[in-house]
Design an enzyme around this catalytic site. Structure first.
Site, PDB file in Angstrom:
ATOM      1  N   LYS A 178       0.851  -1.182   0.000  1.00 13.78           N
ATOM      2  CA  LYS A 178       0.000   0.000   0.000  1.00 13.78           C
ATOM      3  C   LYS A 178       0.887   1.232   0.000  1.00 13.78           C
ATOM      4  CE  LYS A 178      -3.605   2.349   2.553  1.00 13.78           C
ATOM      5  NZ  LYS A 178      -4.627   2.223   3.602  1.00 13.78           N
ATOM      6  N   LYS A 233      -2.188  -1.465  -3.875  1.00 14.24           N
ATOM      7  CA  LYS A 233      -3.056  -0.289  -3.841  1.00 14.24           C
ATOM      8  C   LYS A 233      -2.240   0.973  -3.984  1.00 14.24           C
ATOM      9  CE  LYS A 233      -5.987   1.737  -0.362  1.00 14.24           C
ATOM     10  NZ  LYS A 233      -6.455   1.623   0.979  1.00 14.24           N
TER      11      LYS A 233
HETATM   12  C1  PBG Z   1      -7.035   3.483   5.425  1.00 10.52           C
HETATM   13  C2  PBG Z   1      -7.589   3.210   4.082  1.00 10.52           C
HETATM   14  C3  PBG Z   1      -7.502   4.116   3.015  1.00 10.52           C
HETATM   15  C4  PBG Z   1      -8.149   3.522   1.936  1.00 10.52           C
HETATM   16  C5  PBG Z   1      -8.628   2.272   2.351  1.00 10.52           C
HETATM   17  N1  PBG Z   1      -8.248   2.084   3.689  1.00 10.52           N
HETATM   18  C6  PBG Z   1      -6.971   5.472   2.922  1.00 10.52           C
HETATM   19  C7  PBG Z   1      -5.747   5.890   3.586  1.00 10.52           C
HETATM   20  O1  PBG Z   1      -4.762   5.148   3.677  1.00 10.52           O
HETATM   21  O2  PBG Z   1      -5.760   7.026   4.023  1.00 10.52           O
HETATM   22  C8  PBG Z   1      -8.264   4.188   0.600  1.00 10.52           C
HETATM   23  C9  PBG Z   1      -9.182   3.621  -0.377  1.00 10.52           C
HETATM   24  C10 PBG Z   1      -9.536   4.545  -1.459  1.00 10.52           C
HETATM   25  O3  PBG Z   1      -8.915   5.603  -1.664  1.00 10.52           O
HETATM   26  O4  PBG Z   1     -10.483   4.210  -2.157  1.00 10.52           O
HETATM   27  N2  PBG Z   1      -6.948   2.483   6.300  1.00 10.52           N
END
Ligand code: PBG
Length: 309
Positions: A178, A233
Site C-alpha cells: 500500500k 493499492k
Molecule cells: C485506510 C484506508 C484508506 C483507503 C482504504 N483504507 C486510505 C488511507 O490510507 O488514508 C483508501 C481507499 C480509497 O482511496 O479508495 N486504512
C-alpha cells in the site's frame, strides 16, 4: 475467440461506505457513490448479490464524537461494523463480507495507528488495538479480514489471535503493498478522516511510490506471517507491482482501484471528456497485469454492463 484476458463480474469486489446517520449522503468528490445508512445496508447487499458480485468491502463512517486518540470504538463489539456484519451474515447472502482493519476512521488524529508522545506511530501499541479490532470482526462473522494499515507485524499478530480464539477459517487479505498515495483523498472525504488528518501524512508506514523491490519484501513478510491473499493499492499507477507480485508468489493477488482513480475516470466520463469504455479499459488493464480480483467503486455499474452489454 483469441482474447487473452477477460473481465467478468466474478473479478469484482464492491467497497461500501456505511454510516450511523439516518440518511444516505453524497460524497462530493465521488459522484455516484453515497454513504449508506445502516438501516439500508441489507437492501444494498441484496442488490450486490442480484448482480452476481461475489464480495463487498465495508468501511465505516463514524461520528466525530466517537473518535478518540486511541480509537477504542474500533473494537467495540456492538460498534457499527460489528453490527452490520452480524446482520448481513444472519441472512446467508451469497456475498462475501470483507472488513477493513485499521484505525483511521476511529482516531481523532486520522492516522491508522496510535501515536506516541512525539507524534510518531507506536507500531507495537497499534498492533494490540488492531488485533482486538480484527477479533471483533471475526466474532461478528466477517469472511475476510483486511488489515489496511501497513503496520509491521500486524498479519502475524492477528493470525495468532484468530487461531487462539478458534477462528481458523477467517481469511486474511493483507494490504501488503500500500503506497503513500495522493489518490486516497476522496476516500478520506467519504469516511471523514481528511479533516482529522489535517496536514498529516502516512509516509511513516505506507510505501514510497518510488519503490518497487520493497513491495516484494512486504508481500513476502505478510505471506510468512499468514496472509491468505495480498493487495496492491492503488491500481492503475502500480500495474508493474501487481505483475511482479503475481509472478513471484502465485498467491491470490488483489488490486484496489482507489477513490481517486474512480473520481478521475468518473469525472471525465460524466463530462463527456472520455467515453465510458475507459472504465472497462482501466479494469481489464488491472486484470491483465495479473490481479485475481479488483476492488472498485465501479463494481455495480460495470457488473450491469457485463451482464447486459
Ligand atoms: C485506510 C484506508 C484508506 C483507503 C482504504 N483504507 C486510505 C488511507 O490510507 O488514508 C483508501 C481507499 C480509497 O482511496 O479508495 N486504512
Amino acid at each position: 475467440m483469441v482474447r487473452q484476458n477477460d473481465l467478468t463480474v466474478n473479478d469484482l469486489v464492491y467497497p461500501i461506505f456505511v454510516t450511523e446517520e439516518q440518511n444516505e449522503s453524497k460524497i462530493d468528490s465521488m459522484p455516484g457513490i453515497e454513504r449508506i445508512p445502516e438501516r439500508k445496508i441489507l437492501r444494498e447487499i441484496e442488490e450486490v448479490e442480484l448482480m452476481g458480485i461475489p464480495a463487498v468491502a465495508i468501511f465505516p463512517v463514524i461520528s466525530e464524537k466517537k473518535k478518540t486518540a486511541l480509537g477504542e470504538e474500533s473494537f467495540n463489539s456492538s460498534g457499527l461494523i460489528q453490527r452490520v456484519v452480524r446482520e448481513v451474515k444472519k441472512r446467508n447472502y451469497d456475498v462475501g463480507v470483507i472488513t477493513d482493519v485499521a484505525l483511521d476512521p476511529y482516531t481523532s488524529h486520522g492516522q491508522d495507528g496510535i501515536l506516541d508522545d512525539i507524534g510518531n506511530i507506536d507500531n507495537d501499541e497499534t498492533l494490540q488495538v488492531l488485533t482486538k479490532q480484527a477479533l471483533s470482526h471475526a466474532e461478528a462473522g466477517a469472511d475476510v479480514i483486511a488489515p489496511s494499515d501497513m503496520m509491521d507485524g500486524r498479519i502475524g499478530a492477528i493470525r495468532k489471535e484468530l487461531e487462539k480464539q478458534k477462528f481458523k477459517n477467517t481469511k486474511i487479505l493483507a494490504y501488503s503493498a500500500k503506497y503513500a498515495s495522493s489518490f486516497y483523498g476522496p476516500f478520506r472525504d467519504a469516511v471523514g478522516s481528511k479533516l482529522s488528518l489535517g496536514g498529516g501524512s502516512k509516509e511513516q508506514y505506507q510505501m514510497d511510490p518510488s519503490n518497487s523491490d520493497e513491495a516484494i519484501n512486504e508481500v513476502l513478510l505478510d505471506i510468512q506471517e499468514g496472509a491468505d491473499m495480498v493487495m496492491v493499492k492503488p491500481g492503475i499507477p502500480y500495474l508493474d507491482i501487481i505483475y511482479r507480485i503475481k509472478q513471484e508468489f502465485k498467491i491470490p493477488t488483489f488490486a484496489y482501484q482507489v477513490s481517486g482513480e474512480y473520481s478521475m475516470l468518473k469525472g471525465a466520463v460524466d463530462q463527456g471528456w472520455l467515453p465510458k469504455n475507459a472504465i472497462h479499459e482501466s479494469l481489464i488493464a488491472i486484470k491483465r497485469s495479473g490481479a485475481d480480483g479488483i476492488l472498485t467503486y465501479f463494481a455495480k455499474e460495470i457488473a450491469q454492463d457485463l451482464s447486459y452489454g
